[in-house]
Each structure stands twice: as C-alpha cells, then as structure tokens.
Design a protein around this motif. Structure first.
Motif, PDB file in Angstrom:
ATOM      1  N   PRO A   1       0.806  -1.223   0.000  1.00  0.00           N
ATOM      2  CA  PRO A   1       0.000   0.000   0.000  1.00  0.00           C
ATOM      3  C   PRO A   1       0.839   1.272   0.000  1.00  0.00           C
ATOM      4  O   PRO A   1       0.402   2.298  -0.532  1.00  0.00           O
ATOM      5  CB  PRO A   1      -0.838  -0.110   1.277  1.00  0.00           C
TER       6      PRO A   1
ATOM      7  N   ASP B   1      -9.531   0.175  -4.455  1.00  0.00           N
ATOM      8  CA  ASP B   1      -8.551  -0.046  -3.392  1.00  0.00           C
ATOM      9  C   ASP B   1      -9.254  -0.173  -2.041  1.00  0.00           C
ATOM     10  O   ASP B   1     -10.152   0.604  -1.727  1.00  0.00           O
ATOM     11  CB  ASP B   1      -7.536   1.105  -3.343  1.00  0.00           C
TER      12      ASP B   1
ATOM     13  N   TYR C   1      -7.586  -0.088   0.894  1.00  0.00           N
ATOM     14  CA  TYR C   1      -6.756   0.522   1.928  1.00  0.00           C
ATOM     15  C   TYR C   1      -7.130   1.988   2.063  1.00  0.00           C
ATOM     16  O   TYR C   1      -7.000   2.774   1.121  1.00  0.00           O
ATOM     17  CB  TYR C   1      -5.284   0.364   1.563  1.00  0.00           C
TER      18      TYR C   1
END
Length: 206
Positions: free
Chosen positions: A126, A155, A157
């Motif tokens: 990440p 994504d 994250y």
C-alpha cells in the motif's frame, strides 16, 4: 581563506575530469572514494543511455547527497525502462529521502512512467500505491483522473483512497462525482474519508 577553498575545489574538479571519460572509465569512477569523481562520472554518464543499470546500481548504495542528485538527474535524462525500473525499486527503500527523490524524478518522466502506472497503483504494498498517487500529482497525463477513480473504486486501503481523494479534489471533473459518493458510502464509519470527499465534491465543478 574562501578564495583558497574555491581554488582547491576547482582544482580537484579539473583533476577528476582528466580521468578517462569513456563509458568504462566513467562507470569505474562511480566507485571512486572521492565524491567529486563520482559526481562528475554520474553527470557524464547521462551521455551513455546504456549505462542506466550502472547508475541504478550505484544509486542503491550512494550516501553522498550531491552524487545521488547527479545520478537521479542522469537517470531522468536517460529515461528508459531500466532507469524507470530502478526508480521504482527506490520506492521500496527504507531510506525516506531516497524514496522522495525517486518520486520527484519519476514526476519528470510522464511518458516513461505512464505505461507502468496501472501496475504501481495495484502494487501489493500500500505504501507503493500511495507513492504512485503522489507521482500522479505532477505527472500531467490525460489518464490521471481515470487512474484516481479506479483507485477510489477498487482499493481497500483507506490511506491510499484518502490520498487519491485529495488529488481528485484538484484534478477531478464531473466524472469523479459518483465514484466519490460511492467511496464515502463504502467507508461510512471513517470521518476523514467523509470530510475529504465532501471537500473534493465542493471543489469539483459539477
């Protein structure tokens, strides 16, 4: 004393540049104990694109800031796949200064970086994905918004998405409005995402 010091530096520089200036001699000078010799070698190797791998190899271990700057400058001038791959490896370094220097260098290579941007934005690390978004900030590529929308849509994250939202607030168009709203709903329990999305929505003309 200042004049004597300046003359000494100039004399050292002139002496170092008297060394062999062919490709092999310059690569050998990258390992010279004298940072002046390494700096001149790094600068002059910009004229030898096939030397990108040697520059990348030296960058990984170089500790002198001025030499490192010269290496990065030559790599950006060469700008081939080897140079870019070396800069990408720097994004994984534990040295924060080297990572930042690599990011700034990659911002200067939009045509060379663009083909690998999709891969960087989906990297397993990440932190690398965040660095990739940071590179997009100055990449000036027509696909920047598309890449950012893909990040906030896919994504998982939160810090990666937050970084992308901040940039979308600066470069986004109407195409980003619905994906931003979806992101806010997906991270409904995250106050910062809600704040960042609301701010971006205010900045984007719609």
């Amino acid at each position: 004393m200042g004049i004597v010091k300046q003359q000494t530096v100039e004399s050292v520089q002139q002496d170092e540049r008297r060394r062999p200036r062919d490709r092999e001699g310059l690569i050998a000078s990258l390992r010279d104990p004298n940072p002046v010799a390494r700096r001149w070698a790094a600068r002059d190797l910009a004229g030898y694109p096939e030397s990108a791998s040697a520059l990348v190899e030296r960058l990984a271990v170089e500790e002198d800031v001025s030499v490192r700057e010269a290496i990065l400058l030559s790599l950006t001038e060469i700008g081939d796949q080897t140079a870019v791959s070396g800069l990408v490896q720097c994004l994984r370094s534990e040295d924060a200064h080297l990572r930042n220097e690599a990011i700034e260098a990659m911002k200067l290579l939009p045509n060379a970086v663009a083909p690998i941007m999709a891969r960087l934005l989906t990297d397993p690390d990440p932190d690398v994905r965040i660095f990739a978004v940071n590179i997009l900030e100055s990449l000036r590529h027509p696909d920047v918004e598309k890449w950012l929308i893909e990040v906030i849509s896919e994504d998982e994250y939160i810090n990666v998405c937050a970084t992308a939202v901040d940039l979308l607030g600066e470069v986004g168009t109407e195409a980003a409005l619905a994906p931003l709203a979806s992101l806010k709903a997906r991270f409904g329990d995250e106050p910062y995402i809600a704040f960042a999305v609301d701010l971006a929505l205010k900045r984007i003309p719609g």
